[in-house]
Scaffold this motif. Structure first.
Motif, PDB file in Angstrom:
ATOM      1  N   UNK A   1      20.164  -5.422  31.742  1.00 57.50           N
ATOM      2  CA  UNK A   1      18.765  -5.022  31.593  1.00 57.50           C
ATOM      3  C   UNK A   1      17.900  -5.467  32.683  1.00 57.50           C
ATOM      4  N   UNK A   2      16.961  -4.705  33.115  1.00 59.44           N
ATOM      5  CA  UNK A   2      15.962  -4.961  34.220  1.00 59.44           C
ATOM      6  C   UNK A   2      14.867  -5.826  33.975  1.00 59.44           C
ATOM      7  N   UNK A   3      14.741  -6.069  32.915  1.00 66.42           N
ATOM      8  CA  UNK A   3      13.637  -6.986  32.464  1.00 66.42           C
ATOM      9  C   UNK A   3      14.082  -7.953  31.445  1.00 66.42           C
ATOM     10  N   UNK A   4      13.350  -9.193  31.312  1.00 68.92           N
ATOM     11  CA  UNK A   4      14.085 -10.353  30.366  1.00 68.92           C
ATOM     12  C   UNK A   4      13.719  -9.995  29.105  1.00 68.92           C
ATOM     13  N   UNK A   5      14.800 -10.055  28.062  1.00 68.85           N
ATOM     14  CA  UNK A   5      14.478  -9.841  26.608  1.00 68.85           C
ATOM     15  C   UNK A   5      14.938 -10.838  25.965  1.00 68.85           C
ATOM     16  N   UNK A   6      14.057 -11.452  25.143  1.00 69.07           N
ATOM     17  CA  UNK A   6      14.483 -12.810  24.360  1.00 69.07           C
ATOM     18  C   UNK A   6      14.957 -11.954  22.886  1.00 69.07           C
ATOM     19  N   UNK A   7      16.088 -12.499  22.416  1.00 69.67           N
ATOM     20  CA  UNK A   7      16.823 -11.796  21.513  1.00 69.67           C
ATOM     21  C   UNK A   7      17.252 -13.304  20.375  1.00 69.67           C
ATOM     22  N   UNK A   8      16.874 -12.895  19.162  1.00 71.25           N
ATOM     23  CA  UNK A   8      17.678 -14.111  18.204  1.00 71.25           C
ATOM     24  C   UNK A   8      18.767 -13.280  17.275  1.00 71.25           C
ATOM     25  N   UNK A   9      19.714 -14.199  17.187  1.00 72.63           N
ATOM     26  CA  UNK A   9      20.685 -13.839  16.173  1.00 72.63           C
ATOM     27  C   UNK A   9      20.664 -14.875  15.098  1.00 72.63           C
ATOM     28  N   UNK A  10      20.426 -14.117  13.830  1.00 73.27           N
ATOM     29  CA  UNK A  10      20.392 -14.887  12.415  1.00 73.27           C
ATOM     30  C   UNK A  10      21.494 -15.083  11.710  1.00 73.27           C
ATOM     31  N   UNK A  11      22.210 -16.051  11.525  1.00 74.11           N
ATOM     32  CA  UNK A  11      23.373 -16.196  10.792  1.00 74.11           C
ATOM     33  C   UNK A  11      23.416 -16.873   9.553  1.00 74.11           C
ATOM     34  N   UNK A  12      24.353 -16.569   8.754  1.00 69.33           N
ATOM     35  CA  UNK A  12      24.422 -17.253   7.344  1.00 69.33           C
ATOM     36  C   UNK A  12      25.346 -18.536   7.510  1.00 69.33           C
ATOM     37  N   UNK A  13      25.693 -19.203   6.212  1.00 69.61           N
ATOM     38  CA  UNK A  13      26.141 -20.378   6.219  1.00 69.61           C
ATOM     39  C   UNK A  13      27.451 -20.428   7.045  1.00 69.61           C
TER      40      UNK A  13
END
Length: 230
Positions: free
Chosen positions: A126-138
């Motif tokens: 990626x040529x720009x910064x991307x802020x990504x979140x991963x959402x996890x279960x238990x």
């Protein structure tokens, strides 16, 4: 498929023709421009398909930029019409999907390496910064992936409200944050550390743990948890 010298692809020796070599020795025996020549199928009156595919790769400085080429950029190249461009871009997209196949069914993240592996192919070019979140279960399985924002990392932009709103909506047990450094160097900046601490503190208040913040570089990564910032 005549070239300037009147040479056509059928005039090449059999062991130099991409399709024949593919059949005899497999796809691994072909160079990048030979594989693209198979996708393009034909050249033009001025050049063979091998010359055209080589020029295409040169235009995009290899596969790295070709991976992100648009239809408009492809068709600006002389000899590449919409049909040829779509064939190449479709193959690129299939390759991307195949690379991600292993991760589509509730991928489990047990370590920083697992998290980085899950997102590396999507983020390292990626040529720009991307802020990504991963959402996890238990069970630490990925339930959802969400791009929070695109642009330079700034504590005022990465607001915990946006990060944890999705976590609450998904009933996530924990989250992992990732962002890329287009420079290729994943070393954390002061802003990276400040954002991490702020998100971690907010997560503790509402009971959703920030397990890690991973910075993705050029085929390498840094875990801020391993660095002691979590």
């Amino acid at each position: 498929m005549s070239t300037k010298n009147g040479l056509m692809i059928r005039d090449f020796p059999q062991d130099e023709r991409p399709r024949e070599r593919f059949m005899q020795h497999g796809p691994q025996s072909l160079s990048n421009h030979e594989l693209i020549a198979i996708l393009l199928r034909t050249g033009s009156k001025e050049e063979s398909v091998l010359q055209l595919s080589n020029r295409l790769l040169t235009q995009f400085e290899g596969l790295r930029l070709l991976k992100s080429a648009s239809l408009e950029e492809m068709t600006e190249i002389k000899g590449i019409g919409h049909a040829k461009a779509i064939q190449v871009l479709a193959a690129v997209e299939l390759g991307r999907r195949v690379a991600n196949l292993a991760y589509n069914e509730r991928y489990i993240i047990r370590s920083p390496e697992d998290g980085a592996k899950y997102m590396m192919n999507d983020m390292r070019f990626l040529t720009q910064e991307h802020f990504v979140c991963l959402y996890l279960n238990t069970k630490n399985q990925v339930m959802h992936k969400h791009t929070v924002f695109i642009g330079s990392l700034n504590a005022s932009i990465v607001h915990p409200r946006e990060v944890y709103k999705e976590a609450l909506r998904r009933s996530a047990a924990s989250i992992i944050c990732l962002h890329n450094h287009p420079s290729g160097d994943p070393a954390p900046s002061r802003e990276d550390i400040e954002v991490t601490k702020r998100l971690s503190d907010c997560g503790k208040i509402i009971g959703i743990d920030l397990l890690d913040h991973l910075i993705i570089g050029e085929n390498k990564f840094v875990s801020l948890k391993e660095k002691g910032y979590l």
